[in-house]
Scaffold this motif. Sequence first.
Motif, PDB file in Angstrom:
ATOM      1  N   VAL A 128       0.846  -1.196   0.000  1.00  0.00           N
ATOM      2  CA  VAL A 128       0.000   0.000   0.000  1.00  0.00           C
ATOM      3  C   VAL A 128       0.883   1.250   0.000  1.00  0.00           C
ATOM      4  O   VAL A 128       1.683   1.442   0.924  1.00  0.00           O
ATOM      5  N   PRO A 129       0.784   2.098  -1.003  1.00  0.00           N
ATOM      6  CA  PRO A 129       1.551   3.353  -1.008  1.00  0.00           C
ATOM      7  C   PRO A 129       1.197   4.216   0.199  1.00  0.00           C
ATOM      8  O   PRO A 129       0.062   4.194   0.696  1.00  0.00           O
ATOM      9  N   ASN A 130       2.157   4.973   0.667  1.00  0.00           N
ATOM     10  CA  ASN A 130       1.935   5.855   1.817  1.00  0.00           C
ATOM     11  C   ASN A 130       0.909   6.932   1.493  1.00  0.00           C
ATOM     12  O   ASN A 130       0.826   7.419   0.369  1.00  0.00           O
ATOM     13  N   GLY A 131       0.135   7.274   2.497  1.00  0.00           N
ATOM     14  CA  GLY A 131      -0.790   8.389   2.376  1.00  0.00           C
ATOM     15  C   GLY A 131      -2.163   8.060   1.850  1.00  0.00           C
ATOM     16  O   GLY A 131      -3.010   8.954   1.727  1.00  0.00           O
ATOM     17  N   LEU A 132      -2.418   6.807   1.528  1.00  0.00           N
ATOM     18  CA  LEU A 132      -3.738   6.447   1.011  1.00  0.00           C
ATOM     19  C   LEU A 132      -4.751   6.326   2.147  1.00  0.00           C
ATOM     20  O   LEU A 132      -4.419   5.884   3.252  1.00  0.00           O
ATOM     21  N   PRO A 133      -6.007   6.701   1.901  1.00  0.00           N
ATOM     22  CA  PRO A 133      -7.034   6.569   2.934  1.00  0.00           C
ATOM     23  C   PRO A 133      -7.438   5.113   3.121  1.00  0.00           C
ATOM     24  O   PRO A 133      -7.204   4.262   2.264  1.00  0.00           O
ATOM     25  N   ILE A 134      -8.031   4.819   4.277  1.00  0.00           N
ATOM     26  CA  ILE A 134      -8.589   3.496   4.526  1.00  0.00           C
ATOM     27  C   ILE A 134      -9.699   3.245   3.507  1.00  0.00           C
ATOM     28  O   ILE A 134     -10.522   4.114   3.241  1.00  0.00           O
ATOM     29  N   GLY A 135      -9.717   2.051   2.938  1.00  0.00           N
ATOM     30  CA  GLY A 135     -10.684   1.765   1.873  1.00  0.00           C
ATOM     31  C   GLY A 135     -12.096   1.514   2.365  1.00  0.00           C
ATOM     32  O   GLY A 135     -13.061   1.951   1.769  1.00  0.00           O
ATOM     33  N   GLN A 136     -12.227   0.763   3.462  1.00  0.00           N
ATOM     34  CA  GLN A 136     -13.527   0.433   4.065  1.00  0.00           C
ATOM     35  C   GLN A 136     -14.457  -0.321   3.110  1.00  0.00           C
ATOM     36  O   GLN A 136     -15.671  -0.251   3.245  1.00  0.00           O
ATOM     37  N   ALA A 137     -13.872  -1.051   2.144  1.00  0.00           N
ATOM     38  CA  ALA A 137     -14.714  -1.823   1.228  1.00  0.00           C
ATOM     39  C   ALA A 137     -14.512  -3.325   1.383  1.00  0.00           C
ATOM     40  O   ALA A 137     -15.220  -4.103   0.747  1.00  0.00           O
ATOM     41  N   PHE A 138     -13.582  -3.713   2.233  1.00  0.00           N
ATOM     42  CA  PHE A 138     -13.240  -5.126   2.364  1.00  0.00           C
ATOM     43  C   PHE A 138     -13.142  -5.501   3.837  1.00  0.00           C
ATOM     44  O   PHE A 138     -12.466  -4.812   4.608  1.00  0.00           O
ATOM     45  N   PRO A 139     -13.783  -6.585   4.229  1.00  0.00           N
ATOM     46  CA  PRO A 139     -14.745  -7.407   3.483  1.00  0.00           C
ATOM     47  C   PRO A 139     -16.066  -6.656   3.255  1.00  0.00           C
ATOM     48  O   PRO A 139     -16.201  -5.512   3.686  1.00  0.00           O
ATOM     49  N   ALA A 140     -17.015  -7.329   2.631  1.00  0.00           N
ATOM     50  CA  ALA A 140     -18.280  -6.676   2.280  1.00  0.00           C
ATOM     51  C   ALA A 140     -19.209  -6.611   3.488  1.00  0.00           C
ATOM     52  O   ALA A 140     -19.633  -7.637   4.013  1.00  0.00           O
ATOM     53  N   GLY A 141     -19.517  -5.399   3.924  1.00  0.00           N
ATOM     54  CA  GLY A 141     -20.352  -5.232   5.103  1.00  0.00           C
ATOM     55  C   GLY A 141     -21.805  -5.603   4.886  1.00  0.00           C
ATOM     56  O   GLY A 141     -22.421  -6.271   5.718  1.00  0.00           O
ATOM     57  N   HIS A 142     -22.367  -5.168   3.768  1.00  0.00           N
ATOM     58  CA  HIS A 142     -23.788  -5.412   3.541  1.00  0.00           C
ATOM     59  C   HIS A 142     -24.063  -6.903   3.373  1.00  0.00           C
ATOM     60  O   HIS A 142     -25.039  -7.426   3.916  1.00  0.00           O
ATOM     61  N   ALA A 143     -23.206  -7.591   2.647  1.00  0.00           N
ATOM     62  CA  ALA A 143     -23.384  -9.034   2.461  1.00  0.00           C
ATOM     63  C   ALA A 143     -23.302  -9.774   3.789  1.00  0.00           C
ATOM     64  O   ALA A 143     -24.006 -10.770   4.006  1.00  0.00           O
ATOM     65  N   SER A 144     -22.462  -9.278   4.701  1.00  0.00           N
ATOM     66  CA  SER A 144     -22.337  -9.944   6.006  1.00  0.00           C
ATOM     67  C   SER A 144     -23.653  -9.904   6.776  1.00  0.00           C
ATOM     68  O   SER A 144     -23.931 -10.793   7.582  1.00  0.00           O
ATOM     69  N   GLY A 145     -24.479  -8.882   6.512  1.00  0.00           N
ATOM     70  CA  GLY A 145     -25.787  -8.814   7.153  1.00  0.00           C
ATOM     71  C   GLY A 145     -26.714  -9.933   6.713  1.00  0.00           C
ATOM     72  O   GLY A 145     -27.677 -10.269   7.413  1.00  0.00           O
ATOM     73  N   GLY A 146     -26.455 -10.515   5.542  1.00  0.00           N
ATOM     74  CA  GLY A 146     -27.225 -11.665   5.083  1.00  0.00           C
ATOM     75  C   GLY A 146     -26.598 -12.971   5.508  1.00  0.00           C
ATOM     76  O   GLY A 146     -27.275 -13.878   5.988  1.00  0.00           O
ATOM     77  N   TYR A 147     -25.263 -13.060   5.365  1.00  0.00           N
ATOM     78  CA  TYR A 147     -24.582 -14.298   5.730  1.00  0.00           C
ATOM     79  C   TYR A 147     -24.625 -14.573   7.226  1.00  0.00           C
ATOM     80  O   TYR A 147     -24.427 -15.718   7.647  1.00  0.00           O
ATOM     81  N   THR A 148     -24.898 -13.562   8.016  1.00  0.00           N
ATOM     82  CA  THR A 148     -24.987 -13.779   9.463  1.00  0.00           C
ATOM     83  C   THR A 148     -26.111 -14.746   9.826  1.00  0.00           C
ATOM     84  O   THR A 148     -26.088 -15.352  10.903  1.00  0.00           O
ATOM     85  N   PHE A 149     -27.058 -14.928   8.911  1.00  0.00           N
ATOM     86  CA  PHE A 149     -28.152 -15.856   9.173  1.00  0.00           C
ATOM     87  C   PHE A 149     -27.715 -17.324   9.060  1.00  0.00           C
ATOM     88  O   PHE A 149     -28.535 -18.222   9.262  1.00  0.00           O
ATOM     89  N   PHE A 150     -26.437 -17.575   8.772  1.00  0.00           N
ATOM     90  CA  PHE A 150     -25.902 -18.931   8.912  1.00  0.00           C
ATOM     91  C   PHE A 150     -26.141 -19.452  10.322  1.00  0.00           C
ATOM     92  O   PHE A 150     -26.226 -20.663  10.543  1.00  0.00           O
ATOM     93  N   SER A 151     -26.226 -18.526  11.271  1.00  0.00           N
ATOM     94  CA  SER A 151     -26.452 -18.917  12.668  1.00  0.00           C
ATOM     95  C   SER A 151     -27.735 -19.718  12.831  1.00  0.00           C
ATOM     96  O   SER A 151     -27.861 -20.512  13.773  1.00  0.00           O
ATOM     97  N   LEU A 152     -28.691 -19.504  11.930  1.00  0.00           N
ATOM     98  CA  LEU A 152     -29.949 -20.251  12.015  1.00  0.00           C
ATOM     99  C   LEU A 152     -29.718 -21.752  11.853  1.00  0.00           C
ATOM    100  O   LEU A 152     -30.442 -22.563  12.443  1.00  0.00           O
ATOM    101  N   TYR A 153     -28.720 -22.122  11.057  1.00  0.00           N
ATOM    102  CA  TYR A 153     -28.438 -23.546  10.865  1.00  0.00           C
ATOM    103  C   TYR A 153     -28.092 -24.207  12.199  1.00  0.00           C
ATOM    104  O   TYR A 153     -28.630 -25.262  12.549  1.00  0.00           O
ATOM    105  N   PHE A 154     -27.205 -23.583  12.953  1.00  0.00           N
ATOM    106  CA  PHE A 154     -26.774 -24.153  14.222  1.00  0.00           C
ATOM    107  C   PHE A 154     -27.865 -24.047  15.278  1.00  0.00           C
ATOM    108  O   PHE A 154     -27.995 -24.925  16.141  1.00  0.00           O
ATOM    109  N   LEU A 155     -28.639 -22.983  15.215  1.00  0.00           N
ATOM    110  CA  LEU A 155     -29.768 -22.861  16.131  1.00  0.00           C
ATOM    111  C   LEU A 155     -30.773 -23.984  15.891  1.00  0.00           C
ATOM    112  O   LEU A 155     -31.245 -24.633  16.845  1.00  0.00           O
ATOM    113  N   MET A 156     -31.096 -24.224  14.640  1.00  0.00           N
ATOM    114  CA  MET A 156     -32.058 -25.275  14.312  1.00  0.00           C
ATOM    115  C   MET A 156     -31.500 -26.659  14.627  1.00  0.00           C
ATOM    116  O   MET A 156     -32.231 -27.562  15.034  1.00  0.00           O
ATOM    117  N   HIS A 157     -30.197 -26.819  14.461  1.00  0.00           N
ATOM    118  CA  HIS A 157     -29.560 -28.078  14.857  1.00  0.00           C
ATOM    119  C   HIS A 157     -29.717 -28.298  16.359  1.00  0.00           C
ATOM    120  O   HIS A 157     -30.049 -29.408  16.812  1.00  0.00           O
TER     121      HIS A 157
END
Length: 226
Positions: A128-157
């Motif tokens: 990363v070259p010096n002086g660049l701002p934080i990107g804040q695009a990785f990992p994907a935040g919005h997608a994580s709001g959907g993938y968090t429902f993986f927890s339902l699998y273990f709950l149902m188990h």
Amino acid sequence: MTVLPLFIIVSAIVCEYSGLDIWWESFFFNESTHSWPFRDHWLFEQVLHEGGRLFNIFAAGLWLLGFITTLLHKPFRKYRKPMLYFLVAAAAGPIIVGALKQATHIYTPWDILPFYGSLPYIRLFDLVPNGLPIGQAFPAGHASGGYTFFSLYFLMHQLGASDKKLGLAAGLFLGGAYGLGQQVRGAHFPSHDLFSMVICWYAAFYVYYLFYPKQWRGLFNGSQHF
């Protein structure tokens, strides 16, 4: 449950370094106008992005209300620990993703030079070259709001549900829909979403171990089926 996510991580890195990320996003970029035609489209912006965010807030509030019910009413106390598991596991993935977003210099497609933005295209292991701002695009935040429902699998188990794979399907569907919507808008590369998928899976998986270590080990014996 432990090895397949590692292959997904490798696939995400391949997407970055092989050019597949750029190739995929180019389908949603208008080269002649130097613009993202679907960035403000009602389906991807209002429904999948804003609507998905509101859905997650509503679901979290509803689940929290249910957990409070288990504290106040004795007949529901047997569900207290399972509901607490889901609250912790569902929060863990997006929290980890959010923390990583604050520390990376990976930018959204619409911000980078290959798509006529102003910032360099930086991949996971690039210097990363010096002086660049934080990107804040990785990992994907919005997608994580959907993938968090993986927890339902273990709950149902844990609750002994015969159709626990529906919990897994819910996470895949919502995370995939949220992620694809952001890719079409030019907000994320596929690799960003694949990393979020794995983070949310491991979060749900290992928080389940913290709550139910004996049952967690049972997931690996021959009598259990994924």
